[in-house]
Motif scaffolding. Structure first.
Motif, PDB file in Angstrom:
ATOM      1  N   ALA A 199     -16.272  -2.747  -4.377  1.00 30.19           N
ATOM      2  CA  ALA A 199     -15.248  -2.433  -5.702  1.00 30.19           C
ATOM      3  C   ALA A 199     -16.447  -2.769  -6.692  1.00 30.19           C
ATOM      4  O   ALA A 199     -15.409  -2.273  -7.529  1.00 30.19           O
ATOM      5  CB  ALA A 199     -14.490  -3.735  -5.396  1.00 30.19           C
ATOM      6  N   GLN A 234      -9.495 -10.390  -5.529  1.00 30.34           N
ATOM      7  CA  GLN A 234      -8.411 -10.160  -4.031  1.00 30.34           C
ATOM      8  C   GLN A 234      -6.991 -10.797  -4.440  1.00 30.34           C
ATOM      9  O   GLN A 234      -6.241 -10.854  -2.946  1.00 30.34           O
ATOM     10  CB  GLN A 234      -9.294 -11.471  -2.843  1.00 30.34           C
ATOM     11  CG  GLN A 234     -10.780 -11.351  -2.797  1.00 30.34           C
ATOM     12  CD  GLN A 234     -11.780  -9.643  -2.453  1.00 30.34           C
ATOM     13  OE1 GLN A 234     -10.324  -9.377  -1.736  1.00 30.34           O
ATOM     14  NE2 GLN A 234     -12.277  -9.313  -2.905  1.00 30.34           N
ATOM     15  N   ARG A 249       0.779  -1.151  -0.373  1.00 33.06           N
ATOM     16  CA  ARG A 249      -0.454   0.019   0.075  1.00 33.06           C
ATOM     17  C   ARG A 249       0.932   1.691  -0.014  1.00 33.06           C
ATOM     18  O   ARG A 249       0.423   2.279  -0.307  1.00 33.06           O
ATOM     19  CB  ARG A 249      -0.940   0.350   1.106  1.00 33.06           C
ATOM     20  CG  ARG A 249      -1.738  -1.186   1.296  1.00 33.06           C
ATOM     21  CD  ARG A 249      -2.967  -1.146   2.420  1.00 33.06           C
ATOM     22  NE  ARG A 249      -3.650   0.268   2.958  1.00 33.06           N
ATOM     23  CZ  ARG A 249      -4.731   0.187   2.113  1.00 33.06           C
ATOM     24  NH1 ARG A 249      -4.982   0.415   1.451  1.00 33.06           N
ATOM     25  NH2 ARG A 249      -4.979   1.734   2.990  1.00 33.06           N
ATOM     26  N   ILE A 252      -2.054  -4.679  -1.704  1.00 32.15           N
ATOM     27  CA  ILE A 252      -2.865  -4.396  -2.337  1.00 32.15           C
ATOM     28  C   ILE A 252      -3.657  -5.121  -3.573  1.00 32.15           C
ATOM     29  O   ILE A 252      -3.096  -5.392  -4.438  1.00 32.15           O
ATOM     30  CB  ILE A 252      -2.624  -2.592  -2.820  1.00 32.15           C
ATOM     31  CG1 ILE A 252      -3.934  -2.249  -3.029  1.00 32.15           C
ATOM     32  CG2 ILE A 252      -1.803  -2.799  -4.039  1.00 32.15           C
ATOM     33  CD1 ILE A 252      -3.850  -0.771  -4.206  1.00 32.15           C
ATOM     34  N   THR A 253      -4.760  -5.381  -3.468  1.00 28.12           N
ATOM     35  CA  THR A 253      -5.300  -6.258  -4.064  1.00 28.12           C
ATOM     36  C   THR A 253      -6.160  -5.883  -5.392  1.00 28.12           C
ATOM     37  O   THR A 253      -5.758  -4.693  -5.441  1.00 28.12           O
ATOM     38  CB  THR A 253      -6.491  -6.703  -3.645  1.00 28.12           C
ATOM     39  OG1 THR A 253      -7.563  -5.705  -3.257  1.00 28.12           O
ATOM     40  CG2 THR A 253      -6.619  -6.978  -1.892  1.00 28.12           C
ATOM     41  N   LYS A 283      -7.264   2.035   6.750  1.00 28.19           N
ATOM     42  CA  LYS A 283      -8.156   0.224   6.905  1.00 28.19           C
ATOM     43  C   LYS A 283      -8.947   0.593   8.129  1.00 28.19           C
ATOM     44  O   LYS A 283      -8.689  -0.651   8.731  1.00 28.19           O
ATOM     45  CB  LYS A 283      -6.588  -0.492   7.308  1.00 28.19           C
ATOM     46  CG  LYS A 283      -6.411  -0.766   5.386  1.00 28.19           C
ATOM     47  CD  LYS A 283      -6.737  -0.868   4.268  1.00 28.19           C
ATOM     48  CE  LYS A 283      -7.029  -3.179   4.634  1.00 28.19           C
ATOM     49  NZ  LYS A 283      -7.389  -3.369   3.198  1.00 28.19           N
ATOM     50  N   GLU A 340      -8.960  -5.156  -6.901  1.00 29.57           N
ATOM     51  CA  GLU A 340     -10.116  -4.434  -6.450  1.00 29.57           C
ATOM     52  C   GLU A 340      -9.581  -2.948  -5.639  1.00 29.57           C
ATOM     53  O   GLU A 340     -10.137  -1.861  -6.647  1.00 29.57           O
ATOM     54  CB  GLU A 340     -10.991  -5.411  -6.174  1.00 29.57           C
ATOM     55  CG  GLU A 340     -11.870  -5.205  -4.223  1.00 29.57           C
ATOM     56  CD  GLU A 340     -12.142  -6.354  -3.799  1.00 29.57           C
ATOM     57  OE1 GLU A 340     -13.162  -6.141  -4.546  1.00 29.57           O
ATOM     58  OE2 GLU A 340     -12.073  -6.793  -2.269  1.00 29.57           O
ATOM     59  N   GLU A 341      -8.922  -3.017  -5.146  1.00 29.95           N
ATOM     60  CA  GLU A 341      -8.225  -2.143  -4.289  1.00 29.95           C
ATOM     61  C   GLU A 341      -7.391  -0.885  -5.441  1.00 29.95           C
ATOM     62  O   GLU A 341      -7.544  -0.115  -5.113  1.00 29.95           O
ATOM     63  CB  GLU A 341      -7.139  -2.389  -3.198  1.00 29.95           C
ATOM     64  CG  GLU A 341      -8.055  -2.997  -1.880  1.00 29.95           C
ATOM     65  CD  GLU A 341      -6.741  -3.995  -0.818  1.00 29.95           C
ATOM     66  OE1 GLU A 341      -7.710  -2.944   0.158  1.00 29.95           O
ATOM     67  OE2 GLU A 341      -6.227  -3.695  -1.170  1.00 29.95           O
TER      68      GLU A 341
END
Length: 542
Positions: free
Chosen positions: A175, A198, A79, A138-139, A127, A141-142
């Protein structure tokens, strides 16, 4: 100045874009330099589907490896690294917020300024429970959400997701609009009918996203534009010339307002001009609009404004000083003016503007927000705005010194309402919004008598004191800080990089002439990068 009283360098695209996402491999905690990375042949990308994108970004001085010979394309992005990527992509500056947005981001961490900069702009979020989790991966979708926010895209319908991806049901509800949007933009597509929401974003995936952004000419051209902040006006207060010069040098200010001219009871204008400051301003390409003040003396001001002869005398004196010192303009700061002097105030500014325009100087007039009280009754927004060059809206003192009710000096909703009210009467090209570089320390028991003004540095010290607590108020766009002194509760509605960012973005969106700051020296150093970032980001039309 209370209510009760072009040095912008362009950035090269190579500097502007995305170093950070690829400052992902750290050497003893610090990223490899872009210059070194641009010359590095990587031995571990020959089989990567993103090889061309990686090489493109590296050759442009955008991407960096994790060592001299390795890029580690399969490594996950954290992140903190993604925050750094966003700062560089958008051509922004790290902002080392004096008040940290999170409890788990050390101000000494290499990524702190980037995380704070993205938080200020509401691109990145925490978070929960005051944490950012900088080292978490970080995923996908993020990443989709981040890209959409970075590019200022609206996320709308999600109706096509189920026909686009077989695993659409695995995408978090929050998301889904972002995933749909990045698909439409061509920035993220997934594979084999799956989006894999994910899963962690890898460095090679990031390279493909970044390369896709750079291929859009209408986006990349904007990222290379120079800053354009408009008028940046700073008032001098309680500082020597040397101190004021230093304050200005560390800021974005391009228009100086020293407190040089004041009306006295003999209807004479006192002159405190400092030729050294004038000379310095000229050599550094800054304008000087000295303040013409009334020291909030209502009776003396009435004596001048109610008499045609006195108004003419003052206009003649001011014009002579402007000619003598070759000034660029005058900033009229008359406060505590009686409602009965409304017509006289308009007549005075009309005459002063006409006189100064003949010698090429401008007139700006400071006014408080029009809240329908006697405090602003003397100021006819429409008429003053028509004859003056600029109207400076003093966007502070929502709750003033002596107010029986504690509260914000300048909450975002209040400032926004005040500005919109002015814009109904004054054209945008003439409006300057003044922001506070101070706040107030309030007594919970005795707000009217037990409260006082403090600088942003003093505010930060209180926020970091043992036992103090702070909470972000999303409706006010401010932190509310609570602490105890001598066993009594005290509160501060904070003005700092994050709150100022919100107000700058709001005002920039309205395309006004610029910003002003009361007062120079009250700020902490970080606010200038925050202000510059807010203006730059808001200017993008992706």
């Amino acid at each position: 100045m209370t209510n009760r009283i072009k040095k912008h360098a362009g950035r090269k695209v190579a500097t502007v874009l995305l170093v950070a996402l690829f400052m992902l491999g750290l050497i003893t905690g610090f990223p490899i330099s872009v210059e070194a990375a641009a010359k590095q042949p990587f031995q571990d990308i020959s089989s990567s589907y993103a090889k061309d994108a990686i090489n493109h970004l590296v050759n442009e001085g955008i991407a960096a490896g994790t060592s001299e010979t390795r890029f580690e394309p399969k490594k996950a992005v954290t992140r903190a690294e993604f925050a750094t990527f966003a700062v560089r992509l958008l051509g922004l500056k790290p902002v080392k917020n004096n008040i940290s947005p999170y409890n788990d981001t050390r101000t000494t961490a290499w990524y702190y300024g980037n995380v704070a900069a993205m938080t200020n702009l509401s691109i990145l979020e925490g978070k929960g429970q005051g944490t950012f989790q900088p080292n978490a991966s970080i995923t996908r979708e993020e990443a989709a959400a981040l890209l959409v926010r970075m590019l200022k895209q609206s996320s709308g319908s999600t109706g096509l997701l189920s026909t686009t991806y077989d695993d659409a049901y695995n995408i978090s509800t929050w998301a889904r609009p972002y995933v749909q949007k990045v698909y439409q933009l061509g920035l993220m597509r997934g594979s084999d009918g799956l989006f894999r929401p994910q899963e962690q974003v890898t460095r090679e995936e990031a390279a493909v996203m970044l390369d896709a952004i750079l291929q859009k000419k209408e986006w990349s051209e904007q990222l290379g534009n120079a800053d354009s902040l408009g008028i940046q006006l700073g008032w001098q207060y309680n500082s020597t010339t040397a101190e004021f010069k230093k304050q200005v040098e560390q800021s974005e200010v391009n228009t100086l307002v020293p407190r040089w001219f004041f009306l006295n009871s003999s209807m004479q204008i006192t002159d405190h001009t400092d030729s050294a400051l004038l000379s310095w301003a000229s050599t550094t390409n800054r304008e000087v609009w000295p303040l013409l003040g009334n020291r909030s003396n209502a009776a003396m001001t009435h004596q001048m404004l109610s008499s045609s002869a006195n108004r003419t005398s003052v206009v003649t004196q001011v014009t002579a000083y402007v000619k003598k010192y070759k000034l660029d303009g005058i900033n009229v700061d008359f406060e505590n003016v009686l409602p009965a002097d409304r017509a006289g105030m308009t007549a005075f500014v009309t005459s002063l503007a006409a006189s100064l325009h003949t010698i090429g100087a401008v007139v700006s007039v400071d006014v408080s927000p029009d809240l329908g009280t006697d405090w602003t009754e003397a100021f006819d927004y429409a008429k003053l705005g028509a004859v003056s060059d600029y109207m400076v809206l003093m966007g502070y003192e929502e709750h003033w010194n002596g107010d029986p009710i504690a509260g914000s000096v300048a909450s975002l909703p209040w400032v926004e309402r005040a500005l919109d009210t002015m814009l109904t009467d004054v054209v945008r090209a003439k409006v300057i919004l003044a922001l506070p570089l101070y706040t107030r320390d309030w007594s919970s028991a005795n707000p009217a008598t037990g409260s006082w003004d403090i600088t942003l540095a003093e505010q930060g010290a209180r926020a970091r004191a043992v036992g103090s607590v702070r909470q972000w108020n999303a409706s006010l766009e401010q932190y509310v800080i609570g602490y105890s002194s001598n066993g009594l509760a005290r509160y501060i509605w904070a003005e700092e990089s994050r709150s100022l960012t919100a107000k700058v973005r709001m005002s920039t969106d309205r395309k006004i002439a610029g910003l002003a700051y009361w007062y120079m020296g009250g700020e902490t150093a970080d606010v200038w990068n925050a202000i510059s970032n807010a203006s730059r980001f808001e200017s993008y039309l992706f």
